[in-house]
Enzyme design. Structure first.
Site, PDB file in Angstrom:
ATOM      1  N   GLY A  27       0.812  -1.197   0.000  1.00  0.00           N
ATOM      2  CA  GLY A  27       0.000   0.000   0.000  1.00  0.00           C
ATOM      3  C   GLY A  27       0.852   1.256   0.000  1.00  0.00           C
ATOM      4  O   GLY A  27       0.514   2.259  -0.643  1.00  0.00           O
ATOM      5  N   THR A  28       1.964   1.207   0.717  1.00  0.00           N
ATOM      6  CA  THR A  28       2.870   2.361   0.750  1.00  0.00           C
ATOM      7  C   THR A  28       3.420   2.649  -0.637  1.00  0.00           C
ATOM      8  O   THR A  28       3.484   3.807  -1.065  1.00  0.00           O
ATOM      9  CB  THR A  28       4.022   2.096   1.737  1.00  0.00           C
ATOM     10  OG1 THR A  28       3.492   2.005   3.055  1.00  0.00           O
ATOM     11  CG2 THR A  28       5.048   3.211   1.692  1.00  0.00           C
ATOM     12  N   GLN A 135      -7.772   2.075   4.989  1.00  0.00           N
ATOM     13  CA  GLN A 135      -8.551   1.711   6.167  1.00  0.00           C
ATOM     14  C   GLN A 135     -10.001   1.365   5.853  1.00  0.00           C
ATOM     15  O   GLN A 135     -10.622   0.596   6.579  1.00  0.00           O
ATOM     16  CB  GLN A 135      -8.517   2.849   7.194  1.00  0.00           C
ATOM     17  CG  GLN A 135      -7.226   2.960   7.971  1.00  0.00           C
ATOM     18  CD  GLN A 135      -6.995   1.769   8.888  1.00  0.00           C
ATOM     19  OE1 GLN A 135      -7.928   1.111   9.331  1.00  0.00           O
ATOM     20  NE2 GLN A 135      -5.740   1.472   9.171  1.00  0.00           N
ATOM     21  N   SER A 152      -4.360  -1.226   0.546  1.00  0.00           N
ATOM     22  CA  SER A 152      -3.398  -2.211   1.027  1.00  0.00           C
ATOM     23  C   SER A 152      -4.147  -3.454   1.494  1.00  0.00           C
ATOM     24  O   SER A 152      -5.036  -3.365   2.343  1.00  0.00           O
ATOM     25  CB  SER A 152      -2.566  -1.641   2.175  1.00  0.00           C
ATOM     26  OG  SER A 152      -1.573  -2.549   2.593  1.00  0.00           O
ATOM     27  N   ALA A 153      -3.787  -4.625   0.943  1.00  0.00           N
ATOM     28  CA  ALA A 153      -4.555  -5.841   1.188  1.00  0.00           C
ATOM     29  C   ALA A 153      -4.590  -6.248   2.651  1.00  0.00           C
ATOM     30  O   ALA A 153      -5.616  -6.726   3.144  1.00  0.00           O
ATOM     31  CB  ALA A 153      -4.003  -6.981   0.339  1.00  0.00           C
ATOM     32  N   HIS A 154      -3.497  -6.062   3.369  1.00  0.00           N
ATOM     33  CA  HIS A 154      -3.487  -6.547   4.751  1.00  0.00           C
ATOM     34  C   HIS A 154      -4.460  -5.777   5.635  1.00  0.00           C
ATOM     35  O   HIS A 154      -4.872  -6.249   6.686  1.00  0.00           O
ATOM     36  CB  HIS A 154      -2.071  -6.505   5.332  1.00  0.00           C
ATOM     37  CG  HIS A 154      -1.624  -5.151   5.796  1.00  0.00           C
ATOM     38  ND1 HIS A 154      -1.127  -4.190   4.947  1.00  0.00           N
ATOM     39  CD2 HIS A 154      -1.591  -4.612   7.037  1.00  0.00           C
ATOM     40  CE1 HIS A 154      -0.817  -3.103   5.642  1.00  0.00           C
ATOM     41  NE2 HIS A 154      -1.083  -3.327   6.910  1.00  0.00           N
ATOM     42  N   CYS A 278       5.061   8.146  24.004  1.00  0.00           N
ATOM     43  CA  CYS A 278       6.108   7.317  24.599  1.00  0.00           C
ATOM     44  C   CYS A 278       6.076   5.909  24.023  1.00  0.00           C
ATOM     45  O   CYS A 278       5.665   4.968  24.689  1.00  0.00           O
ATOM     46  CB  CYS A 278       5.964   7.283  26.116  1.00  0.00           C
ATOM     47  SG  CYS A 278       6.338   8.861  26.872  1.00  0.00           S
TER      48      CYS A 278
END
Length: 416
Positions: A27-28, A135, A152-154, A278
């Protein structure tokens, strides 16, 4: 044949023509290729790029690269729920605007963006809109007259290592890098056929069940949103309460270290995420929470996948209060080093990381009279976000920042 069949299935799920869709290694990569390709194709128009302040890091990294190469970037601000304003996008257009980017929904807080409305103003201005639909694509098609889309498939439960990029016909696009014969020249390298077939099949499968599952998961996330503030004191539930993805709910706990809370919940059998400052990899606040102006400390993102049982949600709600209490007790709310200078109570939190500066502020605010000032010294970047957010939650007045010999001085006026 398998590749063509997968492309047709994915195109049907997205709502585009098969020859407009290519598969990418992630996807990136789809985002980077989409941004670079449109900017290159519209270079004669100009080099101005518009993005929202809460885009996924892949979009923001692409924007940074564009700016580093001499282009210009405008970030559109969001409201406290994490949504952009349509008018704000319209005001960001310039004669040299080449591309606008807007996510379909936020990955940290689940807020859905007004994509169709922004696409309409983009179309009127003659500027293509790239939508990062990672998303939301598993929940259905992205509505509106968008020009470019990445996924993005995942994210929808398919295999990792498969992305998709859609470029509508008529959009000027120039693929960057050496020419390649595969995937219309837009995604170099040999296609991972088994993964692509699985990605297309899984996308069709989840979309077929999406409408019914969305109703069920919304009921579960709404229960979490309602119950967490009742069960745990000093909690802020973030993200749009209505216009949001079905399976994501995010909240932040005062006086809690987000990473420590994640470990506590993990020991109880719950795997959640955090956008808190953090984390193990960075000491800077989440850019999404920072843009929204909400509390970043003690941040928890609960993602409910397809098929999550109501019993699991109930057990999470049973475990959460004890986990938060345990972390707060471990932190111990240390005694602040305070002095009074010119009728201002000074809290020295230099060298202490979140959420300690806010804990120390909370412990001494009652020591000053109503209308009195507390000056918190901190060199933790998260304090710039968390102290104003604490004031918003607790009904105190955040006055602003002042220069200090070390770090920054944050001024807070006691209101009640």
């Amino acid at each position: 044949m398998l590749l063509d069949a997968a492309r047709e299935a994915a195109a049907d799920a997205v709502g585009c023509r098969p020859d407009e869709l290519v598969f990418t290694p992630s996807g990136t990569r789809a985002v980077h290729s989409g941004v670079a390709g449109v900017l290159a194709g519209r270079r004669r128009v100009g080099r101005h790029l518009i993005v929202s302040a809460v885009e996924h890091s892949s979009v923001l990294h692409a924007a940074d690269a564009h700016e580093g190469a001499g282009g210009t970037v405008t970030q559109v601000a969001v409201d406290r729920a994490g949504a952009v304003g349509v008018q704000a996008y319209a005001e960001a257009f310039r004669p040299d605007s080449a591309l606008a980017c807007l996510q379909s929904a936020n990955h940290e807080v689940g807020t859905e963006q007004p994509v169709a409305e922004v696409a309409a103003v983009c179309q009127e201005a003659g500027v293509p809109l790239l939508v990062d639909a990672a998303q939301s694509l598993g929940w259905g098609r992205v509505e509106g007259a968008w020009s470019v889309l990445a996924g993005s498939a995942h994210k929808w439960g398919g295999p990792s290592g498969v992305g998709l990029l859609v470029v509508r016909k008529g959009v000027r696009f120039a693929a960057q890098g050496p020419a390649d014969e595969r995937e219309s020249g837009r995604a170099a390298g040999f296609e991972n056929i088994p993964a692509i077939v699985a990605a297309a099949a899984s996308l069709r499968a989840v979309q077929a069940e999406a409408a019914q599952e969305a109703v069920r998961l919304r009921e579960l996330t709404e229960r979490i949103r309602a119950r967490v503030p009742e069960l745990v004191p000093d909690v802020e539930v973030v993200g749009d309460p209505v216009r949001r993805l079905p399976g994501i709910v995010t909240f932040s706990c005062l006086y809690v270290d987000g990473e420590a809370l994640l470990h506590e919940l993990d020991r109880a059998g719950f795997s959640v995420s955090s956008g808190s400052s953090c984390t193990s990899s960075t000491l800077t606040p989440s850019h999404v929470l920072k843009a929204m102006g909400v509390l970043s400390e003690g941040n928890v993102r609960v993602s409910l996948p397809f098929g999550t049982a109501a019993e699991d949600v109930e057990r999470f709600l049973e475990v959460l209060p004890g986990a938060v209490t345990a972390v707060r007790e471990k932190l111990g709310a240390p005694v602040a080093e305070t002095v009074v200078r010119d009728d201002v109570l000074v809290v020295d939190s230099l060298g202490k990381r979140c959420p300690i500066p806010v804990i120390e502020l909370a412990k001494v605010i009652g020591d000053v009279p109503v209308g009195g000032l507390v000056r918190v010294l901190s060199d933790d970047e998260a304090a710039r976000l968390d102290i104003p957010a604490w004031c918003e939650m607790r009904g105190q007045e955040y006055v602003g920042e002042e220069p200090a010999e070390r770090g920054t001085a944050y001024m807070v006026r006691r209101v009640s």
